[in-house]
Structures are given as structure tokens and as C-alpha cells.
Design an enzyme around this catalytic site. Structure first.
Site, PDB file in Angstrom:
ATOM      1  N   GLY A   1      12.728 -22.079  -0.967  1.00  0.00           N
ATOM      2  CA  GLY A   1      12.326 -22.631  -2.270  1.00  0.00           C
ATOM      3  C   GLY A   1      13.412 -22.337  -3.289  1.00  0.00           C
TER       4      GLY A   1
ATOM      5  NE  ARG B   1      10.445 -29.716   0.052  1.00  0.00           N
ATOM      6  CZ  ARG B   1       9.129 -29.691   0.058  1.00  0.00           C
ATOM      7  NH1 ARG B   1       8.446 -30.392   0.929  1.00  0.00           N
ATOM      8  NH2 ARG B   1       8.444 -28.994  -0.825  1.00  0.00           N
TER       9      ARG B   1
ATOM     10  CG  HIS C   1       0.020 -10.619 -13.577  1.00  0.00           C
ATOM     11  ND1 HIS C   1       0.770 -10.368 -12.459  1.00  0.00           N
ATOM     12  CD2 HIS C   1       0.273 -11.912 -13.905  1.00  0.00           C
ATOM     13  CE1 HIS C   1       1.458 -11.455 -12.131  1.00  0.00           C
ATOM     14  NE2 HIS C   1       1.159 -12.403 -12.995  1.00  0.00           N
TER      15      HIS C   1
HETATM   16  C1  BG6 Z   1       2.433 -15.695 -13.723  1.00  0.00           C
HETATM   17  C2  BG6 Z   1       1.372 -16.701 -13.988  1.00  0.00           C
HETATM   18  O1  BG6 Z   1       2.106 -14.896 -12.620  1.00  0.00           O
HETATM   19  O2  BG6 Z   1       2.583 -14.855 -14.859  1.00  0.00           O
HETATM   20  C3  BG6 Z   1       1.677 -17.510 -15.222  1.00  0.00           C
HETATM   21  O3  BG6 Z   1       1.253 -17.571 -12.866  1.00  0.00           O
HETATM   22  C4  BG6 Z   1       1.929 -16.594 -16.399  1.00  0.00           C
HETATM   23  O4  BG6 Z   1       0.623 -18.415 -15.532  1.00  0.00           O
HETATM   24  C5  BG6 Z   1       2.964 -15.549 -16.035  1.00  0.00           C
HETATM   25  O5  BG6 Z   1       2.396 -17.393 -17.475  1.00  0.00           O
HETATM   26  C6  BG6 Z   1       3.105 -14.522 -17.131  1.00  0.00           C
HETATM   27  O6  BG6 Z   1       4.181 -13.689 -16.823  1.00  0.00           O
HETATM   28  P1  BG6 Z   1       4.988 -12.948 -17.974  1.00  0.00           P
HETATM   29  O7  BG6 Z   1       5.949 -12.087 -17.243  1.00  0.00           O
HETATM   30  O8  BG6 Z   1       5.629 -14.017 -18.793  1.00  0.00           O
HETATM   31  O9  BG6 Z   1       3.966 -12.185 -18.765  1.00  0.00           O
END
Ligand code: BG6
Length: 489
Positions: A11, A45, A240
Site C-alpha cells: 500500500g 498497484r 486510541h
Molecule cells: C485514526 C482515525 O486512527 O486517527 C482517524 O482513523 C482520526 O479518523 C485519526 O482522524 C486521529 O489521529 P491523530 O493522530 O490526528 O489524533
């Protein structure tokens, strides 16, 4: 990882690689951490060759670093790359990859990392094809790095894991949650466990409640096809936010050894009180943003975003309350929320301490005394703020709020891209900041009742104005009248 190594990125032309992985790897080159004879293979790809790919890397770095790009380091870095054109479902492409890895001198490659920066629908395909093509039998150690989302629910996560485990041992699997690569997130561990004064306060006797906020100003961008099937509960809370919660709530591990650390995190997830269908509406709330204005720009409603179904029930905002049933945290609510198109981009952990047992100063001019807060601003502000009271200068004995503030970083210290640490750890074989499967499994179990319920009903899907702090109904999660969301670090 000792010995020559190939780092294969699937990817390679995706957004994640261009914006996060390439700059992080370049940073490692710049600071001299790629001194092994490490080579990168970009697999994608598009009908490109290595020369074309190298131009792309150069452009991506130039765009990101501008005049700060170290030309010599960038050149060294770019020279490490080869490009292999291929489709994830095409066995011939994997044979081609094998040939690349084994040439020019067959057997020189001792270690291989496969990094799956691809849509999750292709994980299983790629893993199977790697094995079929004999890529897992190339001599040396093999590691496979899997981006989130790891499954879309408990069942699919278990299926995906079973497939991975058919080909790799758990020790070879590196499941990424990029929040664990953020320095200010890692700082939660250091702050808690490198200071003896914190521990005595860190429990139900002193802490009233904990708030974890991951607020984003941006909408869903061009990611509707992923996001509308996912929603904030899967996209942010399952990974997260629950990771942040475990770091706040865990016991001190015996060491920083990967398993010692992750054992403690899993114990927290296991202690989270199961959400029942009866309690669900009192502890979890979802909402979508309406049309409106953010910073002077007109923005569409969630349901009008290109690619989102008119009748979509997918949440762009979640607020959820957890209780951790153990000795330390019994009775301390953890309020978590995350949403898109909110008033500001703020990630923070805010600890609200209990009020003093006796209000000695309630008759002084200082009305409405605030409680003590300890706030970890994780991004974009990076700070630790402790709010305490001290006497106001003057004739009366009046308390005044004192903010003890410290920036996490000195002015000359540059922030690191979260992926830099994580990629270094993959190369060096340190799994402590990667998610073990029982963590993934428990995190899905924690949110599963809510996921299931929301997928079966369109009831109680609230809305909020873009640029606000979310739906007003989110207030209802609080257990005490004096509790409310803290919006600023
Ligand atoms: C990603 C999510 O894992 O984390 C996103 O898929 C989100 O939707 C992003 O915007 C936020 O990451 P960060 O590091 O910008 O807080």
C-alpha cells in the site's frame, strides 16, 4: 534486528505511507538510526518503476520538509528503495517480490518486515499470498505490521487473528495503534511511574473522575467509504481512547518488558464493567454533526458528506462512561468522548480531584472554588497542567487558583512523528508499544454491547452543530451535578 533486512511496505502509494511512514523513516535516516544495511521495498498497484517511485519519495519529503530537508540524508534514504508493482490478489506479483528480496545475491536477506498499510479487506489476501509465494520461508526473522482497524467487531478480529496466526507467531505480529507512538502519550507512563508523589493520589480516595477527550476539528475528509461503515466508536474509542484509559488506570508493571506492560493494560480492560443493554442509554451516547460553519467555512452535515448514505446512522461523535471494578478505581467514572467537526483539535486526559473534605475558605470572597485538576494535553498543545490553590496577595485570606504549567517540550526540541518510534521498535523488535491480541479482544468486548445495540436501532442518535463541543445531551452521562466536560486543557 541484526543483519541485512528488507522492509516491505504494502500500500506504498496510500495516504498513510506518504504522509506518515515516509517522513518517519526519513527521520530515522536523518538521526542515523537506519545504519543497518536496511532496504525498503515499496509494493503498490500503480504501473511505476523504482526510478518513478524514488521521484515520488523525493517530492513527498520535499513537500513535508521544504527548506529543512537534509539533501544528503534524503538521497541516502531514497537509494534504499525499490519498487515492486503488484496487485494484492495476484500470485505472480508475490513471486516477483520474492525474486526482488532474494536478488542480487540470494540468501543475503536475513530479516524481513512486512508492513500492511492497506485497506483491512486485503489483510488476509496478502498474508496468504506471502506464505504461498514462500516469502515467509526466506531465511531470518520475519515481522508483520498490521495497521488498525484490527477487525470490525470481536468475531472478525478473532477470525483475522486466527488467519495471521496460521502464518506467524504472536511475537512476529506488530499491531499498530499510532497513539502509543505519540511522545505525550508515552509521557503518561513516565509521569505516573517515575514520580513517587503521584502514586498515593492516584486512586478513588483522591480522584473524583477522569475525562479523556479526543476532539477533532476536521470532518471525515474523503474517507466516507471507510468511516461510514466504522463510526467513531470503532474508529477511535475501541483503540486510541481505550489505550489512553489503560495507561491512566494500569498498575505499575514490574518492568518495561513488552509483556509486563501489556499484562497490566489487559488487566484494566478486563476490569471494565460490562455495559448492559439496560444501562446502555445512561452510559453511551452517539451523535452526528449537522450542517453549519467552522472557522467561517460552510460545512455539510454528516449525512450530506459525499459517499455517506442519506439515512446513515453512523456516529461522528461518541461519549461513553466506563467504570473500572477494581480496588484502585471502584466508584471513579471514566468519561470518554471523541468526535469530528468539534470546536477545536484537542486530545487530553483530565483528572479531576475530589473537593477538600472540609471547606475552610467557603466564607472568603473566593466563591465557586474550582476543584484541583491535573491535565495532560496530548496534542496539539503538549503540556502538563496542575491546578491548585494558593493564597492571593492582599489583606484577606483568599485562595486563588494557581496553574502550574509545564510545556512538555522545550522550544528547541522538535516533535517526533508518532510513527518514528514505532517503526524503530519494529526494526529493533521491541513490542511494548504494540497491541497484543488479548488487548484487541478485550477492547472489542468492552464496546461490543454498544456496537450491537446501535447497529440494531436508529433511536437516540443526537445531532450537534459543527464547531461546538458536541451534543448537549452528552451532559447526561455525568453522575454528579458538579461534574461537566472540560473543553480546554
Ligand atoms: C485514526 C482515525 O486512527 O486517527 C482517524 O482513523 C482520526 O479518523 C485519526 O482522524 C486521529 O489521529 P491523530 O493522530 O490526528 O489524533
Amino acid at each position: 534486528m541484526s543483519g541485512p533486512c528488507h522492509f516491505v511496505v504494502f500500500g506504498a502509494l496510500g495516504h498513510l505511507v506518504t504522509t506518515k511512514l515516509l517522513p518517519a523513516l526519513y527521520h530515522l535516516e536523518l538521526v542515523g538510526r537506519l545504519d543497518e544495511p536496511l532496504s525498503f521495498v515499496a509494493f503498490a498497484r500503480r504501473d511505476w518503476d523504482t526510478e518513478r517511485w524514488r521521484v515520488h519519495v523525493n517530492n513527498a519529503l520535499a513537500e513535508q520538509y521544504g527548506a529543512h530537508l537534509d539533501v544528503a540524508a534524503a538521497r541516502r534514504f531514497i537509494q534504499r528503495f525499490e519498487y515492486v508493482k503488484g496487485d494484492y490478489t495476484d500470485p505472480a506479483a508475490f513471486q516477483h517480490l520474492l525474486a526482488r528480496i532474494n536478488t542480487p545475491q540470494p540468501g543475503i536477506c536475513e530479516n524481513v518486515v512486512f508492513y500492511l498499510a492497506i485497506p483491512p479487506d486485503h489483510f488476509v489476501d496478502v498474508v496468504r499470498r506471502l506464505d504461498d509465494a514462500g516469502l515467509n520461508s526466506v531465511v531470518g526473522q520475519h515481522r508483520i505490521v498490521v495497521e488498525k482497524p484490527f477487525g470490525t467487531d470481536l468475531v472478525s478480529a478473532r477470525e483475522l487473528n486466527a488467519e495471521l496466526r496460521r502464518h506467524y507467531e504472536e511475537e512476529q505480529v506488530y499491531r499498530i495503534d499510532h497513539y502509543l507512538g505519540k511522545e505525550t502519550v508515552q509521557n503518561l507512563l513516565v509521569f505516573r511511574f517515575a514520580n513517587s508523589v503521584i502514586e498515593p493520589l492516584w486512586n478513588r480516595h483522591y480522584i473524583d473522575h477522569v475525562q479523556i477527550t479526543v476532539a477533532e476539528e476536521s470532518g471525515i475528509g474523503g474517507r466516507a467509504s471507510y468511516f461510514d461503515r466504522s463510526g467513531t466508536l470503532r474508529d477511535m474509542v475501541q483503540n486510541h481512547l481505550l489505550q489512553l484509559l489503560t495507561l491512566v488506570a494500569m498498575e505499575a508493571p514490574a518492568s518495561l518488558d513488552a509483556d509486563a506492560l501489556r499484562d497490566e493494560k489487559v488487566k484494566v480492560l478486563r476490569s471494565i464493567r460490562q455495559i448492559t443493554v439496560d444501562s446502555l442509554n445512561d452510559v453511551a451516547l452517539r451523535a452526528q454533526y449537522e450542517a453549519g460553519e467552522v472557522n467561517g467555512a460552510v460545512v455539510s452535515a454528516y449525512r450530506d458528506e459525499p459517499g455517506v448514505a442519506d439515512n446513515s446512522n453512523t456516529e461522528s461523535y461518541v461519549a461513553i462512561k466506563f467504570h473500572i471494578d477494581n480496588w484502585r478505581w471502584r466508584g471513579v467514572p471514566f468519561y470518554l468522548r471523541s468526535g469530528k467537526r468539534l470546536a477545536a483539535r484537542h486530545t487530553m486526559v483530565a483528572i479531576r480531584f475530589r473537593d477538600p473534605p472540609h471547606q475552610l475558605f467557603c466564607d472568603t470572597p473566593c466563591e465557586n472554588m474550582e476543584p484541583n485538576w491535573l491535565v495532560f494535553a496530548i496534542q496539539p498543545e503538549e503540556s502538563i497542567r496542575f491546578e491548585l490553590y494558593a493564597r492571593e496577595p492582599g489583606l484577606s485570606m483568599t485562595p486563588r487558583l494557581l496553574r502550574i504549567d509545564t510545556n512538555y517540550r522545550a522550544e528547541h526540541e522538535q516533535p517526533l512523528n508518532a510513527y518514528a518510534t514505532l517503526l524503530m521498535d519494529v526494526i529493533e523488535g521491541d513490542r511494548s508499544l504494540f497491541i497484543r491480541f488479548d488487548e484487541v479482544e478485550m477492547a472489542w468486548q468492552v464496546i461490543e454491547p454498544v456496537l450491537r445495540h446501535w447497529s440494531q436501532t436508529s433511536e437516540r442518535l443526537y445531532s450537534y452543530a459543527p464547531g461546538s463541543w458536541g451534543p448537549k445531551e452528552a451532559r447526561a452521562l455525568f453522575e454528579k451535578p458538579y461534574q461537566s466536560w472540560r473543553n480546554q486543557p
